[in-house]
Motif scaffolding. Structure first.
Motif, PDB file in Angstrom:
ATOM      1  N   ILE A   8       0.746  -1.047   0.004  1.00 32.84           N
ATOM      2  CA  ILE A   8       0.237   0.012   0.065  1.00 32.84           C
ATOM      3  C   ILE A   8       0.784   1.428  -0.266  1.00 32.84           C
ATOM      4  O   ILE A   8       0.358   1.989  -0.728  1.00 32.84           O
ATOM      5  CB  ILE A   8      -1.299   0.079   1.388  1.00 32.84           C
ATOM      6  CG1 ILE A   8      -2.268  -1.156   1.367  1.00 32.84           C
ATOM      7  CG2 ILE A   8      -1.617   0.792   1.755  1.00 32.84           C
ATOM      8  CD1 ILE A   8      -2.430  -1.881   2.546  1.00 32.84           C
ATOM      9  N   ILE A   9       1.779   1.277   0.992  1.00 35.81           N
ATOM     10  CA  ILE A   9       2.508   2.195   0.983  1.00 35.81           C
ATOM     11  C   ILE A   9       3.741   2.915  -0.065  1.00 35.81           C
ATOM     12  O   ILE A   9       3.366   4.013  -0.663  1.00 35.81           O
ATOM     13  CB  ILE A   9       3.935   2.326   2.549  1.00 35.81           C
ATOM     14  CG1 ILE A   9       2.920   1.741   3.549  1.00 35.81           C
ATOM     15  CG2 ILE A   9       4.786   3.065   2.776  1.00 35.81           C
ATOM     16  CD1 ILE A   9       3.533   1.601   4.579  1.00 35.81           C
ATOM     17  N   ALA A  10       4.276   1.785  -1.120  1.00 35.02           N
ATOM     18  CA  ALA A  10       4.731   2.297  -2.333  1.00 35.02           C
ATOM     19  C   ALA A  10       4.361   3.093  -2.807  1.00 35.02           C
ATOM     20  O   ALA A  10       4.743   3.325  -3.991  1.00 35.02           O
ATOM     21  CB  ALA A  10       5.177   0.764  -2.438  1.00 35.02           C
ATOM     22  N   SER A  11       2.238   2.665  -2.927  1.00 37.13           N
ATOM     23  CA  SER A  11       1.896   3.573  -4.203  1.00 37.13           C
ATOM     24  C   SER A  11       2.220   4.991  -4.035  1.00 37.13           C
ATOM     25  O   SER A  11       1.085   6.011  -4.784  1.00 37.13           O
ATOM     26  CB  SER A  11       0.833   2.375  -4.653  1.00 37.13           C
ATOM     27  OG  SER A  11       0.238   2.746  -3.902  1.00 37.13           O
ATOM     28  N   ILE A  12       2.617   5.141  -2.676  1.00 35.08           N
ATOM     29  CA  ILE A  12       1.539   6.590  -2.135  1.00 35.08           C
ATOM     30  C   ILE A  12       3.100   7.526  -3.111  1.00 35.08           C
ATOM     31  O   ILE A  12       3.962   7.290  -2.548  1.00 35.08           O
ATOM     32  CB  ILE A  12       1.969   6.699  -0.779  1.00 35.08           C
ATOM     33  CG1 ILE A  12       0.787   6.117  -0.167  1.00 35.08           C
ATOM     34  CG2 ILE A  12       1.617   8.362  -0.852  1.00 35.08           C
ATOM     35  CD1 ILE A  12       0.718   6.163   1.498  1.00 35.08           C
ATOM     36  N   THR A  13       2.408   9.038  -3.516  1.00 33.10           N
ATOM     37  CA  THR A  13       3.997   9.586  -3.579  1.00 33.10           C
ATOM     38  C   THR A  13       4.308  10.961  -2.526  1.00 33.10           C
ATOM     39  O   THR A  13       2.751  11.749  -2.643  1.00 33.10           O
ATOM     40  CB  THR A  13       3.244  10.520  -5.027  1.00 33.10           C
ATOM     41  OG1 THR A  13       3.219   9.499  -6.031  1.00 33.10           O
ATOM     42  CG2 THR A  13       4.312  11.604  -5.363  1.00 33.10           C
ATOM     43  N   LEU A  14       5.159  11.160  -2.757  1.00 37.77           N
ATOM     44  CA  LEU A  14       5.707  11.923  -1.593  1.00 37.77           C
ATOM     45  C   LEU A  14       5.643  13.353  -2.073  1.00 37.77           C
ATOM     46  O   LEU A  14       6.792  13.525  -3.000  1.00 37.77           O
ATOM     47  CB  LEU A  14       7.095  11.509  -0.857  1.00 37.77           C
ATOM     48  CG  LEU A  14       6.480  10.022  -0.172  1.00 37.77           C
ATOM     49  CD1 LEU A  14       8.082   9.860   0.582  1.00 37.77           C
ATOM     50  CD2 LEU A  14       5.100  10.046   1.279  1.00 37.77           C
ATOM     51  N   VAL A  15       4.983  14.097  -1.884  1.00 36.83           N
ATOM     52  CA  VAL A  15       5.117  15.501  -2.518  1.00 36.83           C
ATOM     53  C   VAL A  15       5.579  16.723  -1.713  1.00 36.83           C
ATOM     54  O   VAL A  15       6.146  17.870  -1.647  1.00 36.83           O
ATOM     55  CB  VAL A  15       2.820  15.723  -2.319  1.00 36.83           C
ATOM     56  CG1 VAL A  15       2.886  14.939  -3.433  1.00 36.83           C
ATOM     57  CG2 VAL A  15       2.484  15.800  -1.534  1.00 36.83           C
ATOM     58  N   CYS A  16       5.822  15.532   0.072  1.00 34.09           N
ATOM     59  CA  CYS A  16       6.566  16.781   1.244  1.00 34.09           C
ATOM     60  C   CYS A  16       7.620  16.505   1.387  1.00 34.09           C
ATOM     61  O   CYS A  16       8.064  17.114   2.650  1.00 34.09           O
ATOM     62  CB  CYS A  16       5.017  17.125   2.226  1.00 34.09           C
ATOM     63  SG  CYS A  16       3.904  17.159   1.900  1.00 34.09           S
ATOM     64  N   ALA A  17       8.301  14.984   0.955  1.00 33.19           N
ATOM     65  CA  ALA A  17       9.907  14.865   1.347  1.00 33.19           C
ATOM     66  C   ALA A  17      10.410  15.876   1.152  1.00 33.19           C
ATOM     67  O   ALA A  17      10.727  16.624   0.466  1.00 33.19           O
ATOM     68  CB  ALA A  17       9.934  13.982   0.230  1.00 33.19           C
ATOM     69  N   THR A  18      11.452  15.724   2.261  1.00 33.18           N
ATOM     70  CA  THR A  18      12.455  16.766   2.258  1.00 33.18           C
ATOM     71  C   THR A  18      13.498  16.580   2.671  1.00 33.18           C
ATOM     72  O   THR A  18      14.368  15.022   2.750  1.00 33.18           O
ATOM     73  CB  THR A  18      12.707  17.828   3.160  1.00 33.18           C
ATOM     74  OG1 THR A  18      12.367  16.633   4.666  1.00 33.18           O
ATOM     75  CG2 THR A  18      11.448  18.604   3.160  1.00 33.18           C
ATOM     76  N   PRO A  19      15.161  16.886   1.651  1.00 35.26           N
ATOM     77  CA  PRO A  19      16.103  15.844   2.078  1.00 35.26           C
ATOM     78  C   PRO A  19      16.542  15.391   3.181  1.00 35.26           C
ATOM     79  O   PRO A  19      16.179  16.364   4.325  1.00 35.26           O
ATOM     80  CB  PRO A  19      17.330  16.632   1.265  1.00 35.26           C
ATOM     81  CG  PRO A  19      16.293  17.578  -0.457  1.00 35.26           C
ATOM     82  CD  PRO A  19      15.110  17.500   1.219  1.00 35.26           C
ATOM     83  N   VAL A  20      18.058  15.033   3.347  1.00 31.63           N
ATOM     84  CA  VAL A  20      18.229  14.360   4.824  1.00 31.63           C
ATOM     85  C   VAL A  20      19.510  13.255   4.634  1.00 31.63           C
ATOM     86  O   VAL A  20      19.494  12.668   3.457  1.00 31.63           O
ATOM     87  CB  VAL A  20      17.251  13.232   5.747  1.00 31.63           C
ATOM     88  CG1 VAL A  20      16.912  12.114   4.639  1.00 31.63           C
ATOM     89  CG2 VAL A  20      17.990  13.073   6.627  1.00 31.63           C
ATOM     90  N   SER A  21      20.510  13.664   4.553  1.00 29.64           N
ATOM     91  CA  SER A  21      21.928  13.358   4.676  1.00 29.64           C
ATOM     92  C   SER A  21      22.703  12.843   5.522  1.00 29.64           C
ATOM     93  O   SER A  21      21.911  12.930   6.992  1.00 29.64           O
ATOM     94  CB  SER A  21      22.706  14.011   4.123  1.00 29.64           C
ATOM     95  OG  SER A  21      22.464  15.208   2.852  1.00 29.64           O
ATOM     96  N   VAL A  22      23.144  10.995   5.424  1.00 36.52           N
ATOM     97  CA  VAL A  22      24.111  10.752   6.639  1.00 36.52           C
ATOM     98  C   VAL A  22      25.495  10.502   5.250  1.00 36.52           C
ATOM     99  O   VAL A  22      25.757  10.140   4.646  1.00 36.52           O
ATOM    100  CB  VAL A  22      23.534   9.428   6.513  1.00 36.52           C
ATOM    101  CG1 VAL A  22      24.171   8.603   7.301  1.00 36.52           C
ATOM    102  CG2 VAL A  22      22.131   9.757   7.245  1.00 36.52           C
ATOM    103  N   GLN A  23      26.055  10.965   6.168  1.00 33.49           N
ATOM    104  CA  GLN A  23      28.526  10.938   5.756  1.00 33.49           C
ATOM    105  C   GLN A  23      28.649   9.282   6.761  1.00 33.49           C
ATOM    106  O   GLN A  23      28.090   8.994   7.225  1.00 33.49           O
ATOM    107  CB  GLN A  23      28.269  11.833   6.919  1.00 33.49           C
ATOM    108  CG  GLN A  23      30.020  11.671   6.637  1.00 33.49           C
ATOM    109  CD  GLN A  23      30.329  13.216   4.978  1.00 33.49           C
ATOM    110  OE1 GLN A  23      28.787  13.588   5.002  1.00 33.49           O
ATOM    111  NE2 GLN A  23      30.643  12.407   4.383  1.00 33.49           N
ATOM    112  N   VAL A  24      28.823   8.498   5.402  1.00 30.47           N
ATOM    113  CA  VAL A  24      29.549   7.231   5.618  1.00 30.47           C
ATOM    114  C   VAL A  24      31.080   7.063   5.231  1.00 30.47           C
ATOM    115  O   VAL A  24      31.032   7.311   3.959  1.00 30.47           O
ATOM    116  CB  VAL A  24      28.744   6.154   4.813  1.00 30.47           C
ATOM    117  CG1 VAL A  24      29.562   5.034   4.671  1.00 30.47           C
ATOM    118  CG2 VAL A  24      27.437   6.226   5.705  1.00 30.47           C
ATOM    119  N   GLU A  25      31.792   7.282   6.112  1.00 27.74           N
ATOM    120  CA  GLU A  25      33.328   7.789   5.680  1.00 27.74           C
ATOM    121  C   GLU A  25      33.296   8.976   4.464  1.00 27.74           C
ATOM    122  O   GLU A  25      33.315  10.160   5.503  1.00 27.74           O
ATOM    123  CB  GLU A  25      33.751   6.288   5.008  1.00 27.74           C
ATOM    124  CG  GLU A  25      34.324   5.267   5.816  1.00 27.74           C
ATOM    125  CD  GLU A  25      35.325   4.116   5.174  1.00 27.74           C
ATOM    126  OE1 GLU A  25      34.260   3.817   4.485  1.00 27.74           O
ATOM    127  OE2 GLU A  25      35.292   2.789   6.023  1.00 27.74           O
TER     128      GLU A  25
END
Length: 522
Positions: A8-25
């Motif tokens: 169900i959830i995979a079919s939802i288009t996220l219109v309000c998503a904002t970027p988030v970052s993670v540093q790996v090495e």
């Protein structure tokens, strides 16, 4: 064995998503924060580099780089669905370099607090599936709301001929069980890097369904494994299907060589490595449909002396399994989706279907008339006694369909579960067992627990939604405490206390004796 449904959830288009970052090495991973769900998503994270018929190499991040991980990655090449498990797993594309994972975490993780990690290994008979099919958003959201937050990870691993080719040439070139090695590499990546995402590498629980559960059980054959501290095995253990010496699959390797056009080449293995992907796919699909020649599993796990060190049946009988707590369970009506064709109407047809699992396996059971007679006695051709159980005289398809599914389900699932638990009890390994006995009217009668675990049940159906919350609470409690019964009701007893299952039924889950069809299963 659960019938998969489109999330169900995979079919939802996220219109309000904002970027988030993670540093790996030295690398930066840019994912998305969904403020509506309160979840960070890092999708299509490349945990390894995969090349055809080579073991994948762990990804490293020694140079500055930025990765966009805001979209699902590609799926692995696979056998298209031909039964009720048929799903378009390739909706985000497919590629042989498919070793990616999806990471879901609560957005508001307190700084310095590391969360337990739950790693999903999908099922699909080692021939189908993708990480994207069961997104972890529902699990992470609900776990946070009940005060037991987890990080959830789903992984791809190579499938079918690309991941599970047998034969002496595959063995000689280190190409056996590549799908299992992919899983191991993903778990190594998690051990190395999950801390950057707020996960505790010392609190990793693996959970999987069907061939995903069997894969986890194979990893548990390493009594010294340190990649996970707990396991949840849904519909599969070490003895659910045969894992045999690679030479048993030589006819499969030789047939693939012939179909791809590599016969007579000086190095058939290298010829397969460089053949066009579509040619490999078409040959694999054709072979998969010829059960009389190659059984229902031409591409399967093999004994390779490493990830599967010896016969899983023998090692299990010897008690050589990792001493880690685990949950294992089945749906009540295991086996129903595997019986095709469904118009089985005679005892001869029933036995012939069961026997196709053992083509080329040197099995003697079907030459033993005494055993066959006993099987027929213990599993009579009475529809009311067959699977799906509790459906009375309705036959659904052929008159012996339900008889066949009962036998198939008990051979591959219920026996394997009880056997694995009995060994664990004898070794003092903490273990819990369940039977999922709830049908969802919105789907076919014999669907199982996966939509409930992933919170993909509609809130409008109050009883089923509450059952989903109940199942999820046990699972994440286990991830936190290595005890699913922590603060839960009904209290889930360990299996060693009277050999009991927690039977999941909406509104009335309870502990019940694990003694159904005892004589037949034994």
């Amino acid at each position: 064995m659960l019938l998969s449904i489109i999330p169900i959830i995979a079919s939802i288009t996220l219109v309000c998503a904002t970027p988030v970052s993670v540093q790996v090495e030295k690398a930066t991973f840019k994912g998305d924060f969904d403020p509506h769900l309160g979840i960070d998503k890092f999708l299509g994270v490349k945990y390894a580099k995969a090349q055809r018929f080579r073991r994948a190499t762990l990804s490293t991040y020694t140079s500055p780089a930025t990765f966009d991980v805001s979209h699902f990655g590609v799926a692995c090449p696979q056998i298209p669905g031909t039964n009720s498990l048929a799903v378009d797993y390739g909706i985000y594309g497919t590629d042989e370099d498919c070793t990616v994972m999806d990471i879901y975490r609560p957005h508001a993780v307190p700084r310095g607090k590391l969360l337990p990690v739950m790693v999903w290994i999908h099922g699909g008979a080692l021939t189908q599936g993708a990480a994207s099919h069961f997104p972890g958003t529902g699990m992470v959201k609900e776990s946070t709301s009940i005060g037991l937050p987890v990080i959830q990870i789903s992984m791809n691993y190579r499938l079918a001929a690309w991941g599970f080719l047998g034969g002496k040439e595959a063995a000689a070139n280190g190409a056996l069980n590549l799908g299992l090695y992919d899983q191991k590499t993903a778990l190594q990546w998690i051990q190395k890097h999950i801390g950057a995402f707020g996960g505790d590498k010392n609190k990793v629980t693996v959970y999987g369904q069907s061939s995903g559960a069997m894969s986890i059980a194979y990893h548990m054959l390493d009594v010294n494994q340190k990649l996970f501290r707990g396991a949840i095995l849904a519909s599969g253990t070490t003895t659910s299907v045969p894992a045999l010496a690679p030479e048993v699959y030589q006819n499969v390797y030789d047939a693939l060589v012939a179909r791809v056009g590599c016969s007579g080449k000086p190095n058939t293995f290298e010829c397969l490595r460089t053949a066009p992907r579509d040619v490999i796919t078409n040959a694999s699909v054709a072979m998969f449909g010829q059960t009389e020649l190659y059984s229902r599993r031409p591409f399967a796990a093999s004994i390779d002396g490493d990830v599967i060190p010896a016969s899983p049946s023998v090692r299990t009988a010897q008690g050589k399994i990792a001493n880690i707590p685990f949950i294992t369970g089945n749906v009540m009506d295991e086996g129903t989706i595997f019986v095709n064709p469904k118009d089985i109407s005679t005892t001869a047809q029933c036995l012939s279907f069961i026997e196709k699992d053992y083509v080329g396996r040197n099995a003697s059971f079907f030459n033993d008339l005494t055993s066959i007679a006993k099987l027929e006695l213990l599993y009579p051709a009475v529809p009311a006694l067959g699977s799906p159980f509790g459906t009375g005289d309705e036959i659904f398809f052929g008159s012996q369909f339900k008889r066949t599914t009962a036998i198939y389900g008990d051979i591959h699932f219920q026996y394997a579960r009880r056997n694995f638990l009995d060994v664990a009890v004898s070794k003092g390994i903490k273990s819990w067992s369940y039977i999922f006995n709830q049908r969802n009217p919105a789907n076919e009668a014999w669907q199982g627990e996966n939509p409930f675990v992933f919170m993909q049940v509609s809130p409008s159906d109050t009883s089923l939604y509450n059952l989903s919350k109940e199942v999820l609470a046990y699972w994440v409690s286990f991830a936190h405490n290595l005890d699913p019964a922590y603060g839960k009701n009904p209290k889930w007893e360990r299996y060693s206390v009277g050999r009991k299952n927690l039977q999941f039924i909406a509104g009335k889950s309870s502990m019940v004796a694990d003694d159904f069809r005892k004589a037949g299963i034994e």
